[in-house]
Design a protein around this motif. Structure first.
Motif, PDB file in Angstrom:
ATOM      1  N   UNK B  67       0.856  -1.250  -0.072  1.00 33.32           N
ATOM      2  CA  UNK B  67       0.153  -0.052  -0.171  1.00 33.32           C
ATOM      3  C   UNK B  67       0.870   1.039   0.103  1.00 33.32           C
ATOM      4  N   UNK B  68       1.945   1.276   0.681  1.00 33.74           N
ATOM      5  CA  UNK B  68       2.755   2.138   0.766  1.00 33.74           C
ATOM      6  C   UNK B  68       3.416   2.710  -0.460  1.00 33.74           C
ATOM      7  N   UNK B  69       3.655   1.806  -1.424  1.00 40.10           N
ATOM      8  CA  UNK B  69       4.341   2.014  -2.838  1.00 40.10           C
ATOM      9  C   UNK B  69       3.328   3.005  -3.362  1.00 40.10           C
ATOM     10  N   UNK B  70       1.944   2.898  -3.042  1.00 48.55           N
ATOM     11  CA  UNK B  70       1.198   4.236  -3.760  1.00 48.55           C
ATOM     12  C   UNK B  70       0.871   5.253  -2.796  1.00 48.55           C
ATOM     13  N   UNK B  71       0.856   4.998  -1.535  1.00 47.87           N
ATOM     14  CA  UNK B  71       0.592   5.993  -0.617  1.00 47.87           C
ATOM     15  C   UNK B  71       1.796   6.042   0.470  1.00 47.87           C
ATOM     16  N   UNK B  72       2.912   6.566  -0.117  1.00 48.24           N
ATOM     17  CA  UNK B  72       4.038   6.731   0.969  1.00 48.24           C
ATOM     18  C   UNK B  72       3.883   7.456   2.400  1.00 48.24           C
ATOM     19  N   UNK B  73       2.896   8.370   2.334  1.00 45.51           N
ATOM     20  CA  UNK B  73       3.264   9.199   3.497  1.00 45.51           C
ATOM     21  C   UNK B  73       1.899   8.779   4.420  1.00 45.51           C
ATOM     22  N   UNK B  74       1.247   7.638   4.240  1.00 49.47           N
ATOM     23  CA  UNK B  74       0.147   7.080   5.278  1.00 49.47           C
ATOM     24  C   UNK B  74       0.753   6.032   5.781  1.00 49.47           C
ATOM     25  N   UNK B  75       1.002   6.205   7.406  1.00 48.78           N
ATOM     26  CA  UNK B  75       1.786   5.178   8.107  1.00 48.78           C
ATOM     27  C   UNK B  75       0.654   4.256   8.772  1.00 48.78           C
TER      28      UNK B  75
END
Lengths: 285, 450, 310
Positions: B67-75
């Motif tokens: 998921x973080x590949x697409x939304x890197x700034x959502x932890x």
């Protein structure tokens, strides 16, 4: 040794003591058989666990141990479990031990009533306590913290400790504190300097019991913690209730074995130290 | 909607301000707001999720990085809770003034319970629409799985882990018994006729060592789903249109008796079998058929560490036909956003990605999770073993959608399910007749649903 | 004990009488205070909350009582046959499990307390069953008692008993729960009993032995009377623990078949955590609390009588 007297007629016959020890050992073997089965299963691949008939010979695997250790949360959970068990065990043994002493030895108007009330508080089903405790912890902002769990565990440990220690203290000879207090000790001083050392077998057994209860507690841990203070029993419940792949008995028995080990080592050390201490005391005395 | 506003108005002021301002910015300034709601490299947004312990760890270590590949700034932080305590724990958290969790993963019958206390966000509201990608295709979902997260006309969630009650077949045992391997056309009557032959001695030592079936018989809330499926496929239903119990009739009684009759062809001790025990029996090659959740297929047919069976031996299909249709029972995990979340946009981004065409494809290819979208099911699966699974799954969705094969949808559905489990178990244990069990259950459930 | 306080007073005679009296009272209460304060702080609100919601309509939106409904929740509980059947099941379990565990525990403690090198280790090994998590314990015992291939039925087969369905038959299911519970908690009794035996004053026994007493009369007239307080305490602690048992039933039989092992605490747990019926669950909790208090009171009076007698 202290219990020499109980062996009864050691000098007269060597036969009965041996029968007695053999019977004790047999009981031990029977009680440990399920544990043996647990350890054995933890080295089996999952497909080998439920075979008909059960296999005694199989290719052992450490897979479950490795898999479980690799999980990110296991070391944290282990540390949490140790902190919570030790913390609640120690607080309970101090507070409960003192209360037990008060009940057994100190004339205190109303203490008996309070003691009975404390004991009766154990009658509340834990399920009824968990939710309101969570609500309190939430409004104080202390959910998911060790101290919350420690104090929650104290509520069920202290009554047990108090009552058991009362039983141990009642069996002590009454002259002990009197002589200490004539020597100028305060009441508290006499308790810690004279009574506590002589009651070590009872104190340590009660401490072990308390820590074990805290060690395996599930319900409060489940409700009061989320992540940072979460303990091993929660993880075990998770593996057992795996709704995706079915309960993984290899992992469960591995974790079971893994959580039993520290307690057994601790108990062995305590026993060794205890017997040693008693032997010293006996020779000095 | 009214409920929702009620819940919103009781929020802490801070949460209200954050979500309100987020909404305003989202509609007014588009791109900038998106960057804020979804975090920036300097100020990442943190969202927490409460999920079933059974898959929380897997999601945290595999799904979140993807998921973080697409939304890197959502932890994303995922906390696992054992299944049986998950609903209570979610309720306790979500009803607080400032809940810990932004995302709640709810099992099939839970959405009405969570929604009725105002815990969930309406995912098709104007506010959320602003955060929803234009190519997020709602109509592509199969009806049955999407309906799992709908309550009172509001869509509170999206299907993130779909599952259906299925029938697994051990083809070798069928061949050994000389009985034709089941097809989706198999009826319960045919099955019961064949069953005695499937109780057999496979190694010739004079002792029976293989049985016809194993499934849920134990006293637990999921056991009545087997009975319910048999009843549903014969045209019966749990509740009538007015929401009153409608199962204490001939169809219900017959279905209950069929469920108990299965015990005659099940392994010794099956009366205390549930999910895990019956699954073990199947994986050990002890039973010819096995009714359980579809998700266990991989561990039963493919993964040599957990099963003694091979992919060629194992079949998967819908449950046998009744007089009306084939049987299935829905078990969808839905993802929902907490109504009081301070980062609803980021929380929705996680669920949106996971249930999007792209996310679903990744999810089923890499973690073997069943998809809910028609397009994913129709496409070529990434693994050959998924082909028969997807076929069976599509049939199960259709059957479940048509026959309303799911648990009671009501804010007190788990209380009702527990009553069913109790009465069902009393009948299975031989303590009461089928009629009495169902009448008592109907009476109690009517009171609960009032 | 009276002399005890006198001597303590004399030691502190130097100070003013009022002050010393206060100091004395404080030094006595200092023993009771920590336990009382911790418990009052932690338990007061939860208990009030439980009683409150047991008389109210419960609102899941706020997790609090919203409307006083009098005895309605209690009426629901008393109306429910499941409550009564749970109470009956719990009584059966307690009536068997407790005496078996106490007798077995003190018996085994006596056996292993013989003076030999290995007894420390044996004592430590005996605590293991207590440490195994209930879920795991339930599972292991399911394997052992499995009707198809469990070792228990193999042993029973040696005695000519065949085909016991341990978890399928209501009576046997209860028996399995008692067996598992006994396996888990007898070690607690052993742990406490061995400590009590170790702490017995040896001079009394030496004197008795010199007087020519045999082991039976020593056991009966010296050991047992000295052990009465701790046996009673162990019983009360075990009783309070056993009343709350539900984890083993949950792990081994799920309360089944047909509610045969659905002990009251399992029912309370299911009503609260599965059915989310917190008000009914609280009403049951209050009923159980009151019953437990009454029975514990009776046990305590019995304990006092026994202690006075010896």
């Amino acid at each position: 040794m202290t219990s020499l007297a109980l062996s009864g007629g050691t000098r007269k016959s060597r036969f009965w003591p041996r029968v007695r020890i053999a019977a004790g050992l047999l009981a031990c073997v029977i009680f440990l058989f399920p544990v043996f089965w647990m350890v054995l299963s933890s080295f089996k691949a999952q497909r080998d666990i439920f075979t008909v008939p059960p296999t005694l010979f199989f290719t052992p695997t450490l897979q479950h141990y490795f898999e479980y250790m690799q999980r990110a949360d296991i070391s944290r959970r282990m540390i949490n479990t140790i902190i919570v068990a030790a913390g609640s065990g120690i607080i309970s043994i101090v507070a409960g031990g003192m209360a037990g002493y008060a009940l057994a030895r100190i004339r205190l108007r109303g203490a008996g009533t309070i003691g009975v009330l404390i004991l009766l508080s154990r009658g509340v089903p834990p399920i009824a306590l968990a939710v309101p405790m969570f609500l309190v912890a939430r409004s104080l902002g202390v959910t998911d913290q060790h101290i919350t769990l420690i104090l929650a565990y104290c509520t069920f440990l202290i009554p047990y400790v108090m009552w058991l220690m009362r039983g141990f203290f009642l069996a002590l000879p009454k002259e002990l504190e009197e002589s200490a207090m004539i020597d100028g000790c305060s009441r508290m001083g006499a308790f810690f300097k004279i009574i506590v050392p002589i009651s070590m077998p009872g104190i340590l057994s009660t401490l072990i019991f308390s820590m074990i209860l805290a060690w395996e507690e599930l319900l409060f841990a489940l409700v009061l913690t989320n992540r940072y203070a979460s303990t091993i029993p929660v993880a075990i419940a998770g593996i057992a209730g795996d709704t995706v792949n079915g309960a993984n008995w290899g992992a469960l028995t591995a974790v079971g074995t893994f959580t039993v080990l520290p307690v057994v080592v601790f108990a062995l050390l305590v026993q060794k130290w205890l017997i040693q201490g008693l032997a010293d005391g006996a020779t000095k005395g | 909607m009214k409920q929702l506003f009620g819940a919103v108005s009781s929020l802490s002021r801070r949460a209200l301000m954050v979500s309100a301002s987020a909404a305003v910015i989202a509609t007014m300034t588009g791109m900038v707001a998106q960057a804020e709601g979804l975090g920036t490299p300097d100020k990442p947004v943190e969202v927490r999720m409460i999920a079933n312990e059974a898959f929380a760890n897997q999601w945290q270590t595999l799904m979140v990085p993807e998921f973080n590949k697409h939304y890197p700034n959502v932890k994303v932080t995922i906390d696992g809770v054992p299944y049986v305590e998950l609903l209570a724990k979610s309720m306790l958290d979500a009803t607080g003034p400032s809940p810990t969790y932004d995302i709640i993963i709810a099992d099939d019958p839970w959405v009405p319970q969570l929604a009725s206390v105002g815990a969930l966000l309406d995912l098709r509201s104007e506010e959320v629409k602003g955060w929803t990608s234009e190519d997020f295709d709602w109509d592509d979902f199969n009806v049955a799985p999407l309906a799992a997260s709908e309550w009172d006309g509001v869509q509170y969630g999206v299907p993130v882990r779909s599952n259906m009650l299925m029938m697994f077949v051990n083809k070798s045992l069928y061949e050994k018994a000389g009985v034709p391997v089941p097809t989706p056309k198999l009826t319960w009557n045919e099955f019961l006729e064949q069953a005695p032959k499937l109780v057999q001695d496979t190694n010739g030592d004079g002792k029976v060592d293989a049985w016809a079936i194993d499934t849920y018989f134990v006293r637990e809330p999921l056991t009545p789903t087997i009975w319910q499926t048999i009843m549903n496929s014969n045209g019966g239903s749990l509740l009538d249109e007015n929401g009153k119990p409608a199962f204490n009739n001939e169809i219900g009684v017959a279905a209950l008796e069929t469920h108990k009759k299965l015990l005659e062809f099940a392994p010794t001790g099956a009366i205390s079998h549930g999910f895990s025990e019956s699954l073990q029996a199947f994986r050990q090659g002890m039973v010819a058929t096995h009714i359980n959740w579809g998700s266990v297929f991989k561990g039963s047919a493919i993964d040599a560490a957990t099963t003694t069976l091979t992919p060629e031996q194992v079949g998967i299909q819908v449950l046998p036909m009744g007089s009306k249709s084939a049987g299935a029972h829905r078990g969808i995990w839905s993802g929902a956003v907490s109504a009081k979340s301070e980062n609803p946009e980021a929380a929705w981004a996680v669920l949106q990605w996971l249930s999007s065409k792209e996310g679903e494809k990744w999810h089923s290819a890499n973690l073997g999770v069943f998809p809910a979208r028609k397009s994913t099911l129709a496409a070529e699966p990434s693994e050959p073993w998924l082909v028969p699974v997807f076929d069976a799954l599509q049939q199960a969705y259709d059957a479940a959608g048509e026959g309303k094969m799911w648990r009671i949808r009501h804010p007190r559905s788990d209380a009702a399910q527990q009553v069913l489990a109790d009465e069902h178990s009393r009948f299975i244990a031989g303590q009461v007749s089928a009629e009495e069990a169902l009448n008592v259950a109907a009476e109690k459930i009517e009171k609960i649903l009032k | 004990m009276a002399t005890n306080t006198m001597t303590a007073g004399e030691v502190r005679r130097a100070r003013s009488p009022v002050r010393s009296k206060l100091m004395d009272a404080a030094s006595r209460w200092a023993f009771m205070a920590p336990a009382a304060i911790i418990l009052a702080a932690m338990l007061a609100y939860p208990i009030i909350y439980t009683v409150e919601i047991s008389f109210a309509r419960f609102d899941l939106m706020t997790f609090s009582a919203v409307e006083f409904v009098g005895w309605e929740n209690y009426a629901h509980v008393f109306d429910d046959y499941r409550f009564w059947s749970s109470m009956r099941v719990t009584l059966i379990y307690l009536a068997f499990a407790l005496p078996i565990q106490i007798v077995l525990g003190f018996g085994i403690a006596y056996l292993i307390n013989a003076p030999w090198r290995g007894r420390g280790a044996v004592r430590a090994l005996f605590i293991i069953p207590m440490v195994v998590a209930p879920v795991v314990a339930g599972g292991i015992w399911r394997m052992i008692l499995d009707p198809l291939w469990g070792i228990m039925n193999w042993v029973a087969g040696l005695f000519g008993v065949d085909g016991l369905d341990w978890f399928g038959d209501p009576t046997l299911a209860m028996a399995s729960i008692i067996i598992i519970d006994t396996w888990r908690w007898t070690p607690f009794v052993i742990l406490i009993a061995t400590a009590a035996l170790l702490a017995l004053p040896r001079d009394i026994f030496e004197a008795a032995e010199i007087d020519g007493a045999n082991w039976w009369s020593m056991l009966w007239s010296i050991t047992l009377p000295l052990l009465v307080p701790i046996i009673a305490a162990t019983f009360v602690v075990r009783w309070l623990g056993a009343v709350k048992m539900f984890d083993i039933a949950l792990a081994a039989t799920y309360g089944g078949p047909g509610g045969a092992t659905n002990v009251i605490n399992l029912f309370i747990y299911e009503e609260a955590f599965r059915s989310l019926r917190f008000a009914e669950s609280a009403a049951m909790a209050v009923i159980v609390l009151v019953l437990t208090m009454v029975l514990t009171g009776i046990f305590l009076i019995g304990t006092r009588k026994l202690e006075d007698r010896y």
